[in-house]
Design a protein around this motif. Structure first.
Motif, mmCIF file in Angstrom:
data_model
loop_
_atom_site.group_PDB
_atom_site.id
_atom_site.type_symbol
_atom_site.label_atom_id
_atom_site.label_comp_id
_atom_site.label_asym_id
_atom_site.label_seq_id
_atom_site.Cartn_x
_atom_site.Cartn_y
_atom_site.Cartn_z
ATOM 1 N N PHE A 177 42.175 14.512 -38.655
ATOM 2 C CA PHE A 177 40.910 15.567 -38.262
ATOM 3 C C PHE A 177 41.182 16.167 -36.992
ATOM 4 C CE2 PHE A 177 38.752 11.919 -40.514
ATOM 5 C CZ PHE A 177 38.323 12.516 -41.452
ATOM 6 N N HIS A 178 40.701 17.255 -36.890
ATOM 7 C CA HIS A 178 40.610 18.208 -35.688
ATOM 8 C C HIS A 178 39.182 17.865 -34.748
ATOM 9 C CE1 HIS A 178 44.154 19.980 -36.755
ATOM 10 N NE2 HIS A 178 43.749 20.348 -37.790
ATOM 11 N N GLU A 179 39.261 17.785 -33.589
ATOM 12 C CA GLU A 179 38.120 17.450 -32.682
ATOM 13 C C GLU A 179 36.799 18.475 -32.936
ATOM 14 O OE1 GLU A 179 38.291 15.580 -29.528
ATOM 15 O OE2 GLU A 179 36.229 15.631 -29.669
ATOM 16 N N HIS A 180 37.126 19.616 -33.242
ATOM 17 C CA HIS A 180 36.090 20.760 -33.722
ATOM 18 C C HIS A 180 35.325 20.442 -35.045
ATOM 19 C CE1 HIS A 180 39.419 22.700 -36.057
ATOM 20 N NE2 HIS A 180 38.457 22.958 -36.731
ATOM 21 N N GLN A 181 36.140 19.797 -36.026
ATOM 22 C CA GLN A 181 35.481 19.583 -37.321
ATOM 23 C C GLN A 181 34.680 18.261 -36.973
ATOM 24 O OE1 GLN A 181 39.143 18.580 -39.124
ATOM 25 N NE2 GLN A 181 39.607 20.459 -40.074
ATOM 26 N N LEU A 182 34.889 17.321 -36.247
ATOM 27 C CA LEU A 182 34.037 16.284 -35.865
ATOM 28 C C LEU A 182 32.787 17.015 -35.126
ATOM 29 C CD1 LEU A 182 34.412 12.952 -36.547
ATOM 30 C CD2 LEU A 182 36.394 14.373 -36.775
ATOM 31 N N ASP A 183 33.083 17.754 -33.945
ATOM 32 C CA ASP A 183 32.026 18.361 -33.335
ATOM 33 C C ASP A 183 30.900 19.037 -34.461
ATOM 34 O OD1 ASP A 183 32.990 17.297 -30.952
ATOM 35 O OD2 ASP A 183 33.595 19.382 -30.529
ATOM 36 N N HIS A 184 31.539 19.974 -35.002
ATOM 37 C CA HIS A 184 30.774 20.647 -36.013
ATOM 38 C C HIS A 184 29.784 19.957 -37.336
ATOM 39 C CE1 HIS A 184 29.691 23.854 -39.003
ATOM 40 N NE2 HIS A 184 29.937 23.134 -39.998
ATOM 41 N N MET A 185 30.407 18.819 -37.655
ATOM 42 C CA MET A 185 29.708 18.059 -38.348
ATOM 43 C C MET A 185 28.619 17.166 -37.616
ATOM 44 S SD MET A 185 32.186 16.385 -41.368
ATOM 45 C CE MET A 185 33.802 16.208 -40.522
ATOM 46 N N GLN A 186 28.866 16.560 -36.355
ATOM 47 C CA GLN A 186 28.041 16.111 -35.717
ATOM 48 C C GLN A 186 26.582 17.048 -35.296
ATOM 49 O OE1 GLN A 186 28.168 12.661 -33.704
ATOM 50 N NE2 GLN A 186 25.981 13.599 -34.251
ATOM 51 N N LYS A 187 27.070 18.409 -35.114
ATOM 52 C CA LYS A 187 25.835 19.342 -34.965
ATOM 53 C C LYS A 187 25.123 19.318 -36.330
ATOM 54 C CE LYS A 187 27.970 21.766 -31.168
ATOM 55 N NZ LYS A 187 29.200 22.652 -31.263
ATOM 56 N N CYS A 188 25.714 19.676 -37.386
ATOM 57 C CA CYS A 188 25.093 19.662 -38.683
ATOM 58 C C CYS A 188 24.158 18.552 -39.078
ATOM 59 C CB CYS A 188 26.062 19.970 -39.886
ATOM 60 S SG CYS A 188 26.795 21.761 -39.701
ATOM 61 N N HIS A 189 24.945 17.367 -38.807
ATOM 62 C CA HIS A 189 24.106 16.030 -38.920
ATOM 63 C C HIS A 189 22.968 16.031 -38.201
ATOM 64 C CE1 HIS A 189 23.780 11.819 -39.606
ATOM 65 N NE2 HIS A 189 23.576 11.590 -38.352
ATOM 66 N N ASP A 190 22.740 16.315 -36.888
ATOM 67 C CA ASP A 190 21.867 16.328 -36.026
ATOM 68 C C ASP A 190 20.671 17.373 -36.425
ATOM 69 O OD1 ASP A 190 23.125 14.598 -34.462
ATOM 70 O OD2 ASP A 190 23.729 16.126 -32.803
ATOM 71 N N HIS A 191 20.933 18.463 -36.911
ATOM 72 C CA HIS A 191 20.058 19.430 -37.635
ATOM 73 C C HIS A 191 19.740 18.836 -38.972
ATOM 74 C CE1 HIS A 191 19.829 22.450 -34.419
ATOM 75 N NE2 HIS A 191 21.183 22.332 -34.525
ATOM 76 N N GLY A 192 19.715 17.980 -39.549
ATOM 77 C CA GLY A 192 19.438 17.250 -40.644
ATOM 78 C C GLY A 192 20.292 17.731 -42.033
ATOM 79 N N GLY A 193 21.424 17.959 -41.708
ATOM 80 C CA GLY A 193 22.356 18.350 -42.864
ATOM 81 C C GLY A 193 23.087 17.060 -43.405
ATOM 82 N N ILE A 194 23.795 17.324 -44.590
ATOM 83 C CA ILE A 194 24.457 15.885 -44.948
ATOM 84 C C ILE A 194 25.875 16.383 -44.881
ATOM 85 C CG2 ILE A 194 24.917 14.640 -47.117
ATOM 86 C CD1 ILE A 194 22.207 15.467 -48.076
ATOM 87 N N CYS A 195 26.634 15.295 -44.036
ATOM 88 C CA CYS A 195 27.837 15.853 -43.722
ATOM 89 C C CYS A 195 28.820 14.577 -43.941
ATOM 90 C CB CYS A 195 28.053 16.018 -42.244
ATOM 91 S SG CYS A 195 26.975 17.238 -41.892
#
Lengths: 206, 206
Positions: free
Chosen positions: B119-137
């Motif tokens: 994994f790359h840090e930015h991939q985790l960051d991006h998924m965290q943000k999408c998750h916080d906004h209600g996305g399914i990651c």
């Protein structure tokens, strides 16, 4: 007689009024948005929304078919042969308030209407599918000569798109209809194009 | 003594057991999925879901910085200099049942655990943000040597990712934990990797 360069392109003398006039007109910067393109404005706006944790919306990279890559010893891989591929979706997508967001950005120099030839069939198809699955789909249109920007819902765009195939129908959407059916986005300092404010109105209408 | 080619690479004689053995192992096709990569399996699966109107999920193009383009007279524009850029998001996104979907696909040849260095840090960051906004990651992980594929929710991945920074903690997720916390996706003829069936279970748990 037209004088030509060795590459076959015509040479235009500076006092050739018609040509030099057009060239000047194209180069004239739009001061109200400091010569930024719609894409630059949207990228800056999306970066702002991401930083403020309001939405996660990104422009998709341009699809490119890579044919040849050189791997020099001590530097980054260099692509030496590649071709642009046709996109199968729209330019932007992401998430806002738990909703899937999908949109296309278009600019026209036209002053009175937006020509439908700016759209590709696959863009409409893609937005239709996303719309059917519950996504929020729209187009952001910039009239660059007027420096006015509108957000127009997919359902409006789709109506005009279908209409063009009927007899005697318009091949473009008149500005006055865009004013009525869409929402104008007013430039701000930061974010430059606050389209989420406008999107809230669209969501409220659902 | 190692014999070398003019380019400096060592020449391996066929009966050099260690090297040729490894080479053979890498080339051995996986019959159960006909040697397809995870990306190929997912692209075929997404094409199936799109055609059956079940979901609109696409792989994002690889971001490429174009530096030079040739425009030959009668053929397509040819990119003659370009470089790969670092992606700022994940590989796949789209919409399913009105929900924003965002995921990354990863393969490992490891047989007992999934190394977090994939994994790359930015991939985790991006998924965290999408998750916080209600996305399914989530992440789809393929153990290529075992030919087993799992869908693991972002919250599990995130837990393991954070844990690695603590003292004496694992730098990989053991397969047995992936078996417990994730959902196995079983290969089918069509679609090849029916991950939406598995996603339904994940959504039901929310």
């Amino acid at each position: 007689m037209t004088i030509r360069y060795p590459n076959g392109k015509p040479y235009h003398i500076n006092n050739d009024k018609k040509t030099s006039g057009n060239q000047l007109k194209k180069k004239k910067p739009s001061y109200s948005n400091r010569g930024m393109t719609l894409e630059e404005d949207l990228n800056a706006t999306n970066a702002y929304y991401l930083e403020k944790n309001q939405a996660v919306i990104h422009k998709k990279p341009i699809p490119i078919q890579v044919v040849n890559v050189n791997y020099p010893r001590r530097s980054a891989a260099k692509i030496t042969e590649a071709y642009f591929r046709k996109a199968s979706t729209t330019d932007y997508n992401g998430i806002y308030k738990g909703r899937y967001i999908d949109f296309e950005a278009k600019e026209t120099r036209n002053k009175t209407s937006f020509p439908l030839k700016n759209f590709h069939e696959h863009q409409l198809d893609h937005m239709q599918k996303c719309h059917d699955h519950g996504g929020i789909c729209f187009v952001i249109i910039r009239f660059s000569a007027l420096n006015r920007v509108f957000l127009v819902d997919f359902t409006s765009i789709h109506k005009w798109w279908q209409q063009q195939f009927k007899d005697d129908k318009k091949k473009s959407i008149p500005l006055k209809n865009i004013e009525n059916e869409g929402f104008e986005i007013n430039y701000k300092f930061s974010p430059r194009l606050p389209y989420l404010d406008v999107l809230d109105k669209l969501i409220a209408q659902e």
